[in-house]
Design an enzyme around this catalytic site. Structure first.
Site, mmCIF file in Angstrom:
data_model
loop_
_atom_site.group_PDB
_atom_site.id
_atom_site.type_symbol
_atom_site.label_atom_id
_atom_site.label_comp_id
_atom_site.label_asym_id
_atom_site.label_seq_id
_atom_site.Cartn_x
_atom_site.Cartn_y
_atom_site.Cartn_z
ATOM 1 N N TYR A 1 -6.008 0.694 -8.877
ATOM 2 C CA TYR A 1 -5.373 0.754 -7.562
ATOM 3 C C TYR A 1 -5.321 -0.632 -6.921
ATOM 4 C CZ TYR A 1 -4.893 2.199 -2.621
ATOM 5 O OH TYR A 1 -4.490 2.353 -1.313
ATOM 6 N N LYS B 1 2.396 1.914 -3.389
ATOM 7 C CA LYS B 1 1.466 2.497 -4.368
ATOM 8 C C LYS B 1 1.080 3.918 -3.989
ATOM 9 C CE LYS B 1 -1.366 2.561 -7.894
ATOM 10 N NZ LYS B 1 -1.626 4.016 -7.816
ATOM 11 N N GLU B 2 0.882 4.164 -2.714
ATOM 12 C CA GLU B 2 0.367 5.456 -2.275
ATOM 13 C C GLU B 2 1.405 6.574 -2.380
ATOM 14 O OE1 GLU B 2 -2.505 6.410 -1.676
ATOM 15 O OE2 GLU B 2 -3.749 4.780 -0.943
ATOM 16 N N SER B 3 2.644 6.311 -1.963
ATOM 17 C CA SER B 3 3.603 7.413 -1.847
ATOM 18 C C SER B 3 5.003 7.110 -2.375
ATOM 19 C CB SER B 3 3.735 7.817 -0.375
ATOM 20 O OG SER B 3 4.318 6.756 0.382
ATOM 21 N N VAL C 1 0.841 -1.202 0.000
ATOM 22 C CA VAL C 1 0.000 0.000 0.000
ATOM 23 C C VAL C 1 0.874 1.250 0.000
ATOM 24 C CG1 VAL C 1 -1.661 1.343 1.349
ATOM 25 C CG2 VAL C 1 -1.975 -1.126 1.100
#
Length: 376
Positions: free
Chosen positions: A363, A272-274, A269
């Protein structure tokens, strides 16, 4: 905070030895953030009780590498006043900052010759001669006005100026890519070069095409999110994201154990997020786990955390993992929990499954693929 400072300083020195300047910059900023918070806390204590005595004891320093085992250190019985503690932290920070700043390359007003790149690099120079309008580092984006990390250099040149490959390699992408406009990615083995905002590609350039250093591969343009003709040029170390994960291993493991979530899922996660950038921000969500401020406040209230700072790595990982755990408990399946993390639990309930939003489906697919890759 002291342990965080020690960890980030150690990581910065390791990255410096490995020649990874981007990671050095990130770790030094994190070390400074930890030192600033430590000093602020000490100042508050000094105002309330000037004679406070602090014992500095080193019990265990988290490993600088993802694969290293924790090293037990003998306790040091040094006792210092709050003023002495602040002085020590300031001296440590100054030494680390000086060490790194002396090793960082300096930007030139024009694209420099190949010798300015790291000698161990398999790519050399820049794809075009021109004026560097933005270097590597933190900046406020000229279009979005959001402060974010700029991973490459922007080189201004007339529209249509030829762009040359900076090393031998294979084209992996030659297509439009959102804000990047017409993009060109070249795989050089251990490194990858990226060019954005092109106006066109050279004849025959497409995914799978073998190129040599000096070959014309495209032309300067103004496509995508751009304010004028230029090329965004970026050299990526393929190990950079792995190194980023290493830096937060202790936070990931602690949050995973506390909230009962697979640490590899948290890592996927975060990836993918940051991309492991603690100061990442979309304008609506912030930090390593990219929580919205409203969501962060709700989760923090349930955990008893006051005034959460989503840009603080420890806070972001804690709150993000707690929220992910809530979604897993509520929906039972990883895919549905990820969809709820992205689009909100209301959307998952409304559609009785993963919402038909392209962004959300992409996502979920990417995180599941990354998660399976980490598990294999």
């Amino acid at each position: 905070m002291r342990q965080q400072y020690q960890l980030h300083t150690a990581n910065a020195i390791d990255a410096l030895n490995n020649g990874n300047i981007d990671v050095v910059r990130m770790q030094i900023r994190l070390a400074k953030l930890a030192a600033d918070k430590r000093l602020a806390a000490k100042r508050r204590e000094a105002k309330q009780q000037p004679a406070i005595v602090t014992t500095i004891v080193t019990e265990e320093i988290p490993p600088a590498s993802w694969l290293d085992k924790p090293v037990k250190r003998q306790a040091v019985g040094y006792v210092a006043s709050s003023k002495q503690t602040m002085f020590i932290l300031l001296m440590c920070w100054s030494c680390a900052a000086a060490l790194v700043s002396n090793a960082l390359p300096k930007n030139s007003p024009t694209a420099p010759p190949p010798s300015t790149l790291q000698s161990r690099s398999i790519v050399s120079g820049y794809p075009v001669e021109g004026r560097i309008t933005s270097g590597i580092g933190w900046r406020t984006h000229p279009v979005t006005k959001v402060r974010a990390w700029h991973a490459g250099v922007d080189i201004a040149a007339p529209n249509g100026t030829p762009l040359k490959a900076t090393g031998d390699g294979t084209v992996t992408l030659a297509a439009a890519r959102g804000a990047c406009g017409y993009a060109l990615f070249i795989d050089h083995g251990t490194q990858e070069t990226r060019m954005c905002h092109l106006s066109a590609y050279a004849q025959g350039i497409k995914a799978g095409k073998q190129v040599k250093a000096g070959d014309i591969v495209g032309y300067v343009g103004n496509t995508g999110r751009s304010t004028g003709p230029h090329v965004h040029y970026e050299v990526r170390d393929k190990q950079q994201r792995k190194i980023g994960a290493m830096a937060y291993k202790h936070l990931i493991n602690a949050a995973a154990e506390k909230h009962g979530v697979d640490p590899l899922l948290i890592q996927a996660v975060m990836w993918k997020e940051s991309s492991f950038n603690p100061n990442a921000s979309s304008g609506k969500a912030h930090g390593l786990m990219q929580l919205k401020p409203s969501t962060g406040l709700e989760v923090a209230k349930r955990l008893g955390i006051k005034n959460p700072d989503l840009f603080d790595p420890a806070t972001s990982v804690t709150l993000g993992t707690a929220y992910l755990a809530e979604m897993l408990q509520q929906f039972g399946k990883v895919e549905l929990a990820l969809a709820a993390y992205n689009a909100g639990p209301g959307a998952v309930k409304r559609f009785n499954g993963i919402p038909p939003y392209p962004e959300t489906r992409n996502y979920v697919t990417k995180i599941i693929a990354k998660y399976n890759q980490l598990r294999s």
